[in-house]
Design a protein around this motif. Sequence first.
Motif, PDB file in Angstrom:
ATOM      1  N   UNK A  82       0.834  -1.208   0.000  1.00  0.00           N
ATOM      2  CA  UNK A  82       0.000   0.000   0.000  1.00  0.00           C
ATOM      3  C   UNK A  82       0.870   1.259   0.000  1.00  0.00           C
ATOM      4  N   UNK A  83       2.069   1.136  -0.513  1.00  0.00           N
ATOM      5  CA  UNK A  83       3.047   2.201  -0.741  1.00  0.00           C
ATOM      6  C   UNK A  83       3.726   2.717   0.533  1.00  0.00           C
ATOM      7  N   UNK A  84       2.910   3.218   1.494  1.00  0.00           N
ATOM      8  CA  UNK A  84       3.547   3.897   2.633  1.00  0.00           C
ATOM      9  C   UNK A  84       3.053   3.418   3.993  1.00  0.00           C
ATOM     10  N   UNK A  85       2.332   2.300   4.043  1.00  0.00           N
ATOM     11  CA  UNK A  85       1.764   1.832   5.315  1.00  0.00           C
ATOM     12  C   UNK A  85       2.817   1.634   6.395  1.00  0.00           C
ATOM     13  N   UNK A  86       3.930   0.973   6.034  1.00  0.00           N
ATOM     14  CA  UNK A  86       4.975   0.713   7.039  1.00  0.00           C
ATOM     15  C   UNK A  86       5.693   1.996   7.468  1.00  0.00           C
ATOM     16  N   UNK A  87       5.767   2.975   6.560  1.00  0.00           N
ATOM     17  CA  UNK A  87       6.419   4.244   6.910  1.00  0.00           C
ATOM     18  C   UNK A  87       5.543   5.021   7.888  1.00  0.00           C
TER      19      UNK A  87
END
Lengths: 127, 222
Positions: A48-53
């Motif tokens: 989802x592109x930036x979930x972990x960030x």
Amino acid sequence: MRAQYPASIRIIKVPCTGKVDLIYLLKTFETGADGVYVVGCEEGNCHFVAGNLRARKRVNRVKEIFKQIGLESERIEMFNLSAGEGTKFVKIAEEMTERIKNLGPSPISKKNIGSDNQETVSINSNS
Amino acid sequence: MIIGEGKPINEILEMILKHKKIIVAGCRGCVTVCSAGGQKEVEILSSTIRLAREKDKAPIEIFETTLERQCDTEYLEQMRNYIDEYEAVLSLACGAGVQFLAEMYKKIPLYPAINTNFIGVTEKQGIWSERCQSCGNCMLERTGGICPITRCSKSLLNGPCGGSSDGKCEIDSEIDCAWQIIYERLMELDLMERFEEVEDIKDWSTSRDGGPRRIEREDLKL
């Protein structure tokens, strides 16, 4: 792989660590967890592109809150690994367990888990 | 909208130190949009307070609520049924909301959980900036829609001043010179003749200089 990780860890599965809101992290401590760590995918590999960030930012915010209210910020941590890294998962689980053991039990009374044993919660998007 | 920012947690904990049973009240208006005092912030603040108090072996009971608005009596009235059961209210509304709550419930201590900063906009997620000082006499039609009262550090009516450099203000290189952007905007609009007119001294009586302000509309009164 028959690797084992410490029995004191309770895993909460989420579809993506981006789903982990600040309040979820605080509530785990309110209900008596001694430590919490969030395990997301490798940075740059989020479906989802930036979930972990985003999850990392939220973990850092909880660390800040803990510092302000006098709880050990080491009780919460963010880790990144891929779904294929079972060995690393075990290593992280052992590292966190050791860290929480050294810190001792959380000063927050245990409410809903019905046990005085050490409890570390792993919020995991790698299944 | 009104932009606010949460107070430092230790300041809040100090305020409510003697209380054991409180209401934490958010507002679904402006402070929800600027992520300072909506339902989510109520939950996070309440949880943080409970953790801090548990750690200090002084637990606290918190009732969490978020009113539609705290600047309207009809919504504040909803607290009447239960407010007497609590020792204090910690409000995450803007300064107006906290004060209106205090006017309505005179016998319960009230504490502000946020600082009310300015009337502004969401530039992007997580970034807000000031746009209006509510001077009470809008002059945006003469400045290309850019407010020199708010966005010029000196509130100059006939700018720019000598502190403008490379389009930035001398007080901070991150802040645009308002008169530079007014100039650029008027040029784009082909309204440069506007700079031939000298803006008169502003009547500040419509602003805070005239004391607390009030608007009455006969057509709307019940």
